[in-house]
Design a protein around this motif. Structure first.
Motif, PDB file in Angstrom:
ATOM      1  N   LEU A 184      -8.311  17.212 -59.489  1.00 18.71           N
ATOM      2  CA  LEU A 184      -9.485  17.288 -58.619  1.00 18.71           C
ATOM      3  C   LEU A 184     -10.612  17.973 -59.375  1.00 18.71           C
ATOM      4  CD1 LEU A 184      -7.877  18.403 -55.238  1.00 18.71           C
ATOM      5  CD2 LEU A 184      -8.642  16.113 -55.893  1.00 18.71           C
ATOM      6  N   GLY A 185     -11.810  17.431 -59.252  1.00 20.37           N
ATOM      7  CA  GLY A 185     -13.002  18.039 -59.823  1.00 20.37           C
ATOM      8  C   GLY A 185     -13.914  18.512 -58.708  1.00 20.37           C
ATOM      9  N   ASN A 186     -15.153  18.807 -59.030  1.00 20.02           N
ATOM     10  CA  ASN A 186     -16.110  19.230 -57.999  1.00 20.02           C
ATOM     11  C   ASN A 186     -16.540  18.070 -57.119  1.00 20.02           C
ATOM     12  OD1 ASN A 186     -16.164  21.923 -58.845  1.00 20.02           O
ATOM     13  ND2 ASN A 186     -17.688  21.462 -60.412  1.00 20.02           N
ATOM     14  N   THR A 187     -16.812  16.928 -57.751  1.00 16.07           N
ATOM     15  CA  THR A 187     -17.253  15.747 -57.012  1.00 16.07           C
ATOM     16  C   THR A 187     -16.292  14.580 -57.179  1.00 16.07           C
ATOM     17  OG1 THR A 187     -18.554  14.916 -58.875  1.00 16.07           O
ATOM     18  CG2 THR A 187     -19.697  16.366 -57.298  1.00 16.07           C
ATOM     19  N   SER A 188     -15.180  14.810 -57.859  1.00 18.80           N
ATOM     20  CA  SER A 188     -14.327  13.685 -58.223  1.00 18.80           C
ATOM     21  C   SER A 188     -12.843  13.987 -58.058  1.00 18.80           C
ATOM     22  CB  SER A 188     -14.584  13.299 -59.685  1.00 18.80           C
ATOM     23  OG  SER A 188     -14.179  14.348 -60.540  1.00 18.80           O
TER      24      SER A 188
ATOM     25  N   VAL B 213     -15.595   9.137 -58.114  1.00 18.66           N
ATOM     26  CA  VAL B 213     -16.574  10.125 -57.678  1.00 18.66           C
ATOM     27  C   VAL B 213     -16.843   9.939 -56.192  1.00 18.66           C
ATOM     28  CG1 VAL B 213     -18.942  10.935 -57.989  1.00 18.66           C
ATOM     29  CG2 VAL B 213     -17.610  10.185 -59.970  1.00 18.66           C
ATOM     30  N   MET B 214     -16.782  11.053 -55.449  1.00 20.10           N
ATOM     31  CA  MET B 214     -17.142  11.030 -54.036  1.00 20.10           C
ATOM     32  C   MET B 214     -18.637  10.728 -53.931  1.00 20.10           C
ATOM     33  SD  MET B 214     -14.289  11.672 -52.460  1.00 20.10           S
ATOM     34  CE  MET B 214     -14.785  12.056 -50.795  1.00 20.10           C
ATOM     35  N   VAL B 215     -19.008   9.884 -52.969  1.00 17.78           N
ATOM     36  CA  VAL B 215     -20.392   9.429 -52.881  1.00 17.78           C
ATOM     37  C   VAL B 215     -20.938   9.640 -51.475  1.00 17.78           C
ATOM     38  CG1 VAL B 215     -21.899   7.411 -53.080  1.00 17.78           C
ATOM     39  CG2 VAL B 215     -20.005   7.704 -54.669  1.00 17.78           C
ATOM     40  N   ASP B 216     -22.167  10.153 -51.417  1.00 20.50           N
ATOM     41  CA  ASP B 216     -22.950  10.168 -50.183  1.00 20.50           C
ATOM     42  C   ASP B 216     -23.533   8.760 -50.084  1.00 20.50           C
ATOM     43  OD1 ASP B 216     -25.215  10.151 -48.477  1.00 20.50           O
ATOM     44  OD2 ASP B 216     -25.484  12.308 -48.754  1.00 20.50           O
ATOM     45  N   MET B 217     -23.025   7.957 -49.164  1.00 19.30           N
ATOM     46  CA  MET B 217     -23.406   6.547 -49.099  1.00 19.30           C
ATOM     47  C   MET B 217     -24.876   6.352 -48.745  1.00 19.30           C
ATOM     48  SD  MET B 217     -20.889   4.890 -50.203  1.00 19.30           S
ATOM     49  CE  MET B 217     -21.169   3.196 -49.741  1.00 19.30           C
ATOM     50  N   GLN B 218     -25.455   7.241 -47.951  1.00 17.13           N
ATOM     51  CA  GLN B 218     -26.873   7.097 -47.611  1.00 17.13           C
ATOM     52  C   GLN B 218     -27.763   7.390 -48.816  1.00 17.13           C
ATOM     53  OE1 GLN B 218     -27.526   9.405 -44.006  1.00 17.13           O
ATOM     54  NE2 GLN B 218     -27.525   7.465 -42.897  1.00 17.13           N
ATOM     55  N   ALA B 219     -27.449   8.447 -49.537  1.00 22.50           N
ATOM     56  CA  ALA B 219     -28.254   8.830 -50.703  1.00 22.50           C
ATOM     57  C   ALA B 219     -27.840   8.057 -51.958  1.00 22.50           C
ATOM     58  CB  ALA B 219     -28.132  10.329 -50.957  1.00 22.50           C
ATOM     59  N   GLN B 220     -26.645   7.421 -51.918  1.00 22.77           N
ATOM     60  CA  GLN B 220     -26.105   6.722 -53.083  1.00 22.77           C
ATOM     61  C   GLN B 220     -26.018   7.649 -54.296  1.00 22.77           C
ATOM     62  OE1 GLN B 220     -25.090   3.149 -53.430  1.00 22.77           O
ATOM     63  NE2 GLN B 220     -24.774   3.738 -51.317  1.00 22.77           N
TER      64      GLN B 220
ATOM     65  N   VAL C 188     -15.808   6.419 -52.395  1.00 22.17           N
ATOM     66  CA  VAL C 188     -15.757   6.737 -53.817  1.00 22.17           C
ATOM     67  C   VAL C 188     -16.230   5.551 -54.642  1.00 22.17           C
ATOM     68  CG1 VAL C 188     -13.892   8.438 -53.635  1.00 22.17           C
ATOM     69  CG2 VAL C 188     -13.328   6.040 -53.999  1.00 22.17           C
ATOM     70  N   PHE C 189     -16.770   5.863 -55.801  1.00 27.84           N
ATOM     71  CA  PHE C 189     -17.090   4.862 -56.814  1.00 27.84           C
ATOM     72  C   PHE C 189     -16.262   5.196 -58.050  1.00 27.84           C
ATOM     73  CE2 PHE C 189     -21.745   4.152 -55.298  1.00 27.84           C
ATOM     74  CZ  PHE C 189     -21.299   3.412 -54.225  1.00 27.84           C
ATOM     75  N   VAL C 190     -15.812   4.174 -58.742  1.00 26.36           N
ATOM     76  CA  VAL C 190     -15.088   4.390 -59.990  1.00 26.36           C
ATOM     77  C   VAL C 190     -16.093   4.794 -61.064  1.00 26.36           C
ATOM     78  CG1 VAL C 190     -13.745   3.268 -61.819  1.00 26.36           C
ATOM     79  CG2 VAL C 190     -13.188   2.852 -59.418  1.00 26.36           C
TER      80      VAL C 190
ATOM     81  N   PRO D  18     -23.554  11.105 -56.055  1.00 20.31           N
ATOM     82  CA  PRO D  18     -22.319  11.900 -55.958  1.00 20.31           C
ATOM     83  C   PRO D  18     -22.517  13.092 -55.028  1.00 20.31           C
ATOM     84  CG  PRO D  18     -22.822  11.413 -58.246  1.00 20.31           C
ATOM     85  CD  PRO D  18     -24.022  10.990 -57.437  1.00 20.31           C
ATOM     86  N   ARG D  19     -21.420  13.476 -54.398  1.00 19.16           N
ATOM     87  CA  ARG D  19     -21.453  14.650 -53.530  1.00 19.16           C
ATOM     88  C   ARG D  19     -20.195  15.467 -53.769  1.00 19.16           C
ATOM     89  NH1 ARG D  19     -17.742  14.632 -49.717  1.00 19.16           N
ATOM     90  NH2 ARG D  19     -16.988  12.703 -48.801  1.00 19.16           N
ATOM     91  N   PRO D  20     -20.270  16.766 -53.529  1.00 15.63           N
ATOM     92  CA  PRO D  20     -19.069  17.593 -53.712  1.00 15.63           C
ATOM     93  C   PRO D  20     -17.990  17.256 -52.689  1.00 15.63           C
ATOM     94  CG  PRO D  20     -21.053  18.952 -53.476  1.00 15.63           C
ATOM     95  CD  PRO D  20     -21.436  17.536 -53.153  1.00 15.63           C
ATOM     96  N   LEU D  21     -16.745  17.465 -53.085  1.00 17.22           N
ATOM     97  CA  LEU D  21     -15.643  17.392 -52.129  1.00 17.22           C
ATOM     98  C   LEU D  21     -15.830  18.507 -51.111  1.00 17.22           C
ATOM     99  CD1 LEU D  21     -12.644  17.059 -54.605  1.00 17.22           C
ATOM    100  CD2 LEU D  21     -13.366  15.317 -52.993  1.00 17.22           C
ATOM    101  N   SER D  22     -15.628  18.208 -49.843  1.00 21.77           N
ATOM    102  CA  SER D  22     -15.671  19.264 -48.829  1.00 21.77           C
ATOM    103  C   SER D  22     -14.395  20.094 -48.945  1.00 21.77           C
ATOM    104  CB  SER D  22     -15.773  18.655 -47.423  1.00 21.77           C
ATOM    105  OG  SER D  22     -14.549  18.014 -47.078  1.00 21.77           O
ATOM    106  N   ASP D  23     -14.409  21.267 -48.340  1.00 24.67           N
ATOM    107  CA  ASP D  23     -13.204  22.107 -48.355  1.00 24.67           C
ATOM    108  C   ASP D  23     -12.031  21.385 -47.705  1.00 24.67           C
ATOM    109  OD1 ASP D  23     -14.582  24.124 -49.658  1.00 24.67           O
ATOM    110  OD2 ASP D  23     -14.989  25.264 -47.817  1.00 24.67           O
ATOM    111  N   ALA D  24     -12.296  20.679 -46.597  1.00 22.67           N
ATOM    112  CA  ALA D  24     -11.231  19.947 -45.903  1.00 22.67           C
ATOM    113  C   ALA D  24     -10.681  18.819 -46.778  1.00 22.67           C
ATOM    114  CB  ALA D  24     -11.751  19.390 -44.580  1.00 22.67           C
ATOM    115  N   GLU D  25     -11.574  18.077 -47.447  1.00 22.03           N
ATOM    116  CA  GLU D  25     -11.123  17.003 -48.336  1.00 22.03           C
ATOM    117  C   GLU D  25     -10.308  17.564 -49.496  1.00 22.03           C
ATOM    118  OE1 GLU D  25     -14.845  13.911 -47.705  1.00 22.03           O
ATOM    119  OE2 GLU D  25     -15.007  15.523 -49.197  1.00 22.03           O
ATOM    120  N   ARG D  26     -10.784  18.652 -50.055  1.00 16.23           N
ATOM    121  CA  ARG D  26     -10.081  19.279 -51.180  1.00 16.23           C
ATOM    122  C   ARG D  26      -8.677  19.715 -50.745  1.00 16.23           C
ATOM    123  NH1 ARG D  26     -11.493  20.648 -55.871  1.00 16.23           N
ATOM    124  NH2 ARG D  26     -13.701  20.402 -55.458  1.00 16.23           N
ATOM    125  N   GLU D  27      -8.556  20.275 -49.554  1.00 14.54           N
ATOM    126  CA  GLU D  27      -7.249  20.714 -49.042  1.00 14.54           C
ATOM    127  C   GLU D  27      -6.307  19.519 -48.886  1.00 14.54           C
ATOM    128  OE1 GLU D  27      -4.064  22.797 -47.701  1.00 14.54           O
ATOM    129  OE2 GLU D  27      -5.886  23.638 -48.561  1.00 14.54           O
TER     130      GLU D  27
END
Length: 139
Positions: A84-88, A111-118, A54-56, A120-129
């Motif tokens: 919880l938001g879509n990406t945050s 904000v959840m981050v795709d580290m390779q693409a640098q 995550v990034f602040v 934001p990325r959506p929370l996965s269903d598992a993360e959201r749970e």
């Protein structure tokens, strides 16, 4: 689902946290909250979500009362997920003094981050749970 309880950690204060008038400097509340937020992630989130990258995005601090350096060698910080938001996710942290009074409330949007693409990325269903089980009702 059982009601989540905030993660609690004691953060020592340093003499350099205070100005010459004995007031804790505002930026130091943010540092204390960051230290507690990292402990919250280490103790509660990383065991369940090892790739919690995550990034602040935003920090909001509500200063409610001064911290007396003569009475406070450490502050208690209670951290929880508040939204919880879509990406945050938003955390709420209550910084509590030795008298049990809230000195500052800090909300941090991360904000959840795709580290390779640098990016934001959506929370996965598992993360959201998992994260939804950490949400504390503020009412």
């Amino acid at each position: 689902m059982a009601q989540a309880t905030p993660h609690e950690v004691s953060v020592p204060v340093r003499w350099s946290d205070f100005d010459r008038y004995g007031h804790m400097m505002n930026a130091n509340y943010i540092e204390i909250a960051q230290e507690a937020r990292l402990a919250f992630a280490r103790d509660v989130i990383y065991p369940e979500i090892p790739d919690f990258d995550v990034f602040v995005r935003h920090i909001d601090a509500d200063f409610q009362r001064p911290v007396d350096p003569r009475k406070n060698s450490a502050l208690t910080v209670r951290s929880a997920v508040s939204k919880l938001g879509n990406t945050s996710l938003t955390t709420r942290q209550d910084i509590v003094d030795a008298d049990g009074e809230t000195a500052c409330v800090i909300y941090t949007v991360q904000v959840m981050v795709d580290m390779q693409a640098q990016r934001p990325r959506p929370l996965s269903d598992a993360e959201r749970e998992i994260l939804s089980q950490l949400v504390v009702d503020e009412h």
